[in-house]
Structures are given as C-alpha cells and as structure tokens.
Motif scaffolding. Sequence first.
Motif, PDB file in Angstrom:
ATOM      1  N   ALA A  36      34.465  23.190  38.086  1.00  0.00           N
ATOM      2  CA  ALA A  36      35.038  22.046  37.382  1.00  0.00           C
ATOM      3  C   ALA A  36      35.321  20.912  38.365  1.00  0.00           C
ATOM      4  N   PRO A  37      35.526  19.702  37.859  1.00  0.00           N
ATOM      5  CA  PRO A  37      35.817  18.561  38.745  1.00  0.00           C
ATOM      6  C   PRO A  37      37.013  18.791  39.671  1.00  0.00           C
ATOM      7  N   ASP A  38      37.966  19.632  39.233  1.00  0.00           N
ATOM      8  CA  ASP A  38      39.137  19.904  40.078  1.00  0.00           C
ATOM      9  C   ASP A  38      38.900  21.046  41.063  1.00  0.00           C
ATOM     10  N   GLY A  39      37.670  21.574  41.102  1.00  0.00           N
ATOM     11  CA  GLY A  39      37.344  22.630  42.044  1.00  0.00           C
ATOM     12  C   GLY A  39      37.556  24.037  41.532  1.00  0.00           C
ATOM     13  N   GLN A  40      38.016  24.174  40.294  1.00  0.00           N
ATOM     14  CA  GLN A  40      38.240  25.491  39.717  1.00  0.00           C
ATOM     15  C   GLN A  40      36.909  26.113  39.285  1.00  0.00           C
ATOM     16  N   LEU A  41      36.739  27.389  39.603  1.00  0.00           N
ATOM     17  CA  LEU A  41      35.535  28.105  39.188  1.00  0.00           C
ATOM     18  C   LEU A  41      35.723  28.650  37.774  1.00  0.00           C
ATOM     19  N   ALA A  42      34.693  28.510  36.936  1.00  0.00           N
ATOM     20  CA  ALA A  42      34.787  28.984  35.561  1.00  0.00           C
ATOM     21  C   ALA A  42      33.534  29.758  35.176  1.00  0.00           C
ATOM     22  N   PRO A  43      33.685  30.956  34.579  1.00  0.00           N
ATOM     23  CA  PRO A  43      32.515  31.668  34.042  1.00  0.00           C
ATOM     24  C   PRO A  43      31.961  30.899  32.852  1.00  0.00           C
ATOM     25  N   ASP A  44      30.659  30.845  32.739  1.00  0.00           N
ATOM     26  CA  ASP A  44      30.003  30.141  31.628  1.00  0.00           C
ATOM     27  C   ASP A  44      29.044  31.110  30.945  1.00  0.00           C
ATOM     28  N   LEU A  45      29.592  32.012  30.144  1.00  0.00           N
ATOM     29  CA  LEU A  45      28.781  33.064  29.539  1.00  0.00           C
ATOM     30  C   LEU A  45      27.757  32.504  28.561  1.00  0.00           C
ATOM     31  N   ALA A  46      28.106  31.423  27.881  1.00  0.00           N
ATOM     32  CA  ALA A  46      27.194  30.818  26.904  1.00  0.00           C
ATOM     33  C   ALA A  46      26.185  29.885  27.566  1.00  0.00           C
ATOM     34  N   GLU A  47      26.364  29.625  28.860  1.00  0.00           N
ATOM     35  CA  GLU A  47      25.450  28.773  29.632  1.00  0.00           C
ATOM     36  C   GLU A  47      25.335  27.367  29.029  1.00  0.00           C
ATOM     37  N   LYS A  48      26.488  26.810  28.660  1.00  0.00           N
ATOM     38  CA  LYS A  48      26.503  25.487  28.036  1.00  0.00           C
ATOM     39  C   LYS A  48      27.373  24.474  28.768  1.00  0.00           C
ATOM     40  N   LEU A  49      28.181  24.922  29.727  1.00  0.00           N
ATOM     41  CA  LEU A  49      29.073  24.006  30.421  1.00  0.00           C
ATOM     42  C   LEU A  49      28.275  23.086  31.343  1.00  0.00           C
ATOM     43  N   PRO A  50      28.714  21.835  31.481  1.00  0.00           N
ATOM     44  CA  PRO A  50      27.999  20.903  32.363  1.00  0.00           C
ATOM     45  C   PRO A  50      28.198  21.283  33.825  1.00  0.00           C
ATOM     46  N   GLY A  51      27.282  20.830  34.652  1.00  0.00           N
ATOM     47  CA  GLY A  51      27.386  21.099  36.076  1.00  0.00           C
ATOM     48  C   GLY A  51      26.303  22.042  36.557  1.00  0.00           C
ATOM     49  N   ARG A  52      26.161  22.121  37.864  1.00  0.00           N
ATOM     50  CA  ARG A  52      25.154  22.981  38.472  1.00  0.00           C
ATOM     51  C   ARG A  52      25.563  24.438  38.326  1.00  0.00           C
ATOM     52  N   GLY A  53      24.673  25.237  37.826  1.00  0.00           N
ATOM     53  CA  GLY A  53      24.974  26.642  37.621  1.00  0.00           C
ATOM     54  C   GLY A  53      24.904  27.438  38.909  1.00  0.00           C
ATOM     55  N   ILE A  54      25.863  28.355  39.062  1.00  0.00           N
ATOM     56  CA  ILE A  54      25.866  29.309  40.171  1.00  0.00           C
ATOM     57  C   ILE A  54      25.742  30.691  39.544  1.00  0.00           C
ATOM     58  N   TRP A  55      24.755  31.454  39.959  1.00  0.00           N
ATOM     59  CA  TRP A  55      24.411  32.688  39.260  1.00  0.00           C
ATOM     60  C   TRP A  55      24.761  33.926  40.084  1.00  0.00           C
ATOM     61  N   VAL A  56      25.384  34.902  39.400  1.00  0.00           N
ATOM     62  CA  VAL A  56      25.748  36.171  40.032  1.00  0.00           C
ATOM     63  C   VAL A  56      25.339  37.306  39.101  1.00  0.00           C
ATOM     64  N   SER A  57      24.799  38.356  39.666  1.00  0.00           N
ATOM     65  CA  SER A  57      24.403  39.511  38.862  1.00  0.00           C
ATOM     66  C   SER A  57      25.575  40.020  38.035  1.00  0.00           C
ATOM     67  N   ALA A  58      25.275  40.492  36.843  1.00  0.00           N
ATOM     68  CA  ALA A  58      26.309  41.048  35.966  1.00  0.00           C
ATOM     69  C   ALA A  58      26.703  42.427  36.490  1.00  0.00           C
ATOM     70  N   ASP A  59      27.385  42.412  37.599  1.00  0.00           N
ATOM     71  CA  ASP A  59      27.776  43.629  38.298  1.00  0.00           C
ATOM     72  C   ASP A  59      29.113  43.365  38.984  1.00  0.00           C
ATOM     73  N   ARG A  60      30.067  44.251  38.797  1.00  0.00           N
ATOM     74  CA  ARG A  60      31.399  44.022  39.358  1.00  0.00           C
ATOM     75  C   ARG A  60      31.359  43.885  40.881  1.00  0.00           C
ATOM     76  N   GLY A  61      30.549  44.701  41.527  1.00  0.00           N
ATOM     77  CA  GLY A  61      30.460  44.621  42.976  1.00  0.00           C
ATOM     78  C   GLY A  61      29.932  43.286  43.451  1.00  0.00           C
ATOM     79  N   ALA A  62      28.930  42.757  42.745  1.00  0.00           N
ATOM     80  CA  ALA A  62      28.358  41.470  43.119  1.00  0.00           C
ATOM     81  C   ALA A  62      29.367  40.344  42.919  1.00  0.00           C
ATOM     82  N   ILE A  63      30.114  40.384  41.824  1.00  0.00           N
ATOM     83  CA  ILE A  63      31.122  39.354  41.560  1.00  0.00           C
ATOM     84  C   ILE A  63      32.223  39.408  42.610  1.00  0.00           C
ATOM     85  N   ASP A  64      32.701  40.609  42.931  1.00  0.00           N
ATOM     86  CA  ASP A  64      33.744  40.761  43.946  1.00  0.00           C
ATOM     87  C   ASP A  64      33.253  40.277  45.311  1.00  0.00           C
ATOM     88  N   LYS A  65      32.009  40.559  45.632  1.00  0.00           N
ATOM     89  CA  LYS A  65      31.446  40.107  46.910  1.00  0.00           C
ATOM     90  C   LYS A  65      31.377  38.590  46.956  1.00  0.00           C
TER      91      LYS A  65
END
Length: 216
Positions: A36-65
């Motif tokens: 977000a403009p304020d620097g907050q990270l937000a999950p975008d499950l519907a893939e509709k939020l504006p901004g450059r997408g950052i992609w992480v595997s749907a895996d808890r270990g990958a998200i934690d890493k």
Amino acid sequence: MTRGGRSKDRAEGPERKCIATGEVQPKHGLIRFVVAPDGQLAPDLAEKLPGRGIWVSADRGAIDKAAGKGLFARAAKQPVTVPDDLAERVEQMLARRVVDLISLARKSGNAVSGYEKVKDWLQKDEAEVLIQATDGSARGKTKLSTPQFGSYIGWLTADELGLAFGRQTVIHAALGAGGLTQRVVEEAQRLKGVRIGTSSDAGQGGRGRQKDKRAL
C-alpha cells in the motif's frame, strides 16, 4: 485430479515466480501481495488490488521465509511493513474464501451436505468432489469414497463447513461437476499449503482415493 485436489490436466495459465523459492509456477499455486502507499503489505487473494504484484507460493514455509528474511522489501525495492502474523492472516482469508465459494455452490444447487445426501450423490455419480471435516469421526469418514475421477478436500473444519451450509457444523459434503467446483478445488489447494498440519494425505478419511484424475 490428484487426490490432494490439484487439477492435473487443465490448462495451467499464466505463471509467476515465487520470491521465496525462486520457483516459477501457475498463478493459482501462489499468493499475490501488494504494498500500500503507506508501506503496509497486504495479501491480494482476488488479484484485483492496484500496484505491482509480489508473488509467494501458497505454502506456509515460503510465506514465513519471505516475511522473515526481508524478501518483500527487496522485491518492492522499498521499506515494507509486514504483519507478524502474516501466514495466519493469509490462512484465515483463504479459509473464508473457500467457505464463501462452497456457500455459493450450495445456493446454486451444486453442493450438498449430510451423510445420506452425500452418499446418495456418490452412488448416483453426481458428486465430483468429496469434502470431509478434518475434525470429523475417522470411522464415519471411511464409509464414503472419493468419486472416481474426482477429488477430495479434507482440511476444512466442521465449523467452517457449517458456515458454508448455514449450520452449526458439517462433517460430510459434496460438490457436483461444473459451476464453482474448479475454483473451490483450487482455492482449497492453496489453503492446504498454508494451513498448519496438512500434508498430501491430510484428513483423508474416505476410502478408495484416486491417484490420477480428470480435470473438472
């Protein structure tokens, strides 16, 4: 379909690279995040939020890493505020998404719940997906089999399935072919990767699991 619920024969569609594993895979196997403009990270499950997408595997270990090693900030090339409970938030959002999709399938007549109704659909070959609550009776779950060439979802709780069907709890449910079924299977597969304690055979109480299934 594979018994974990992943469609094997369908067109895979666009691919993205996971910032944690470096693996390139179809989008439906990853989670999109935006800053977000304020620097907050937000999950975008519907893939509709504006901004450059950052992609992480749907895996808890990958998200934690990604969260623990500053990979979101590196990918965004700016400071990023990452919630301490990011994986838990993603899990809750995915669970709600699956529940909502099953609820929509129910309202369209493409989903049933209850042992007898599910058994009837299975016997008539009307069921494409068998869903059983992870906290249901193991003995009771073994009495129902995954439909031939179908799929199995066994990592939702009885309370979550209850929400989908407007009841307090639900142990057994089934989805018919078509409609929202493919989306349910894909979102459930993403949830499975993020949810703690799941594995390739997690929650599979029914007998006769099939190994290589047709796409919905």
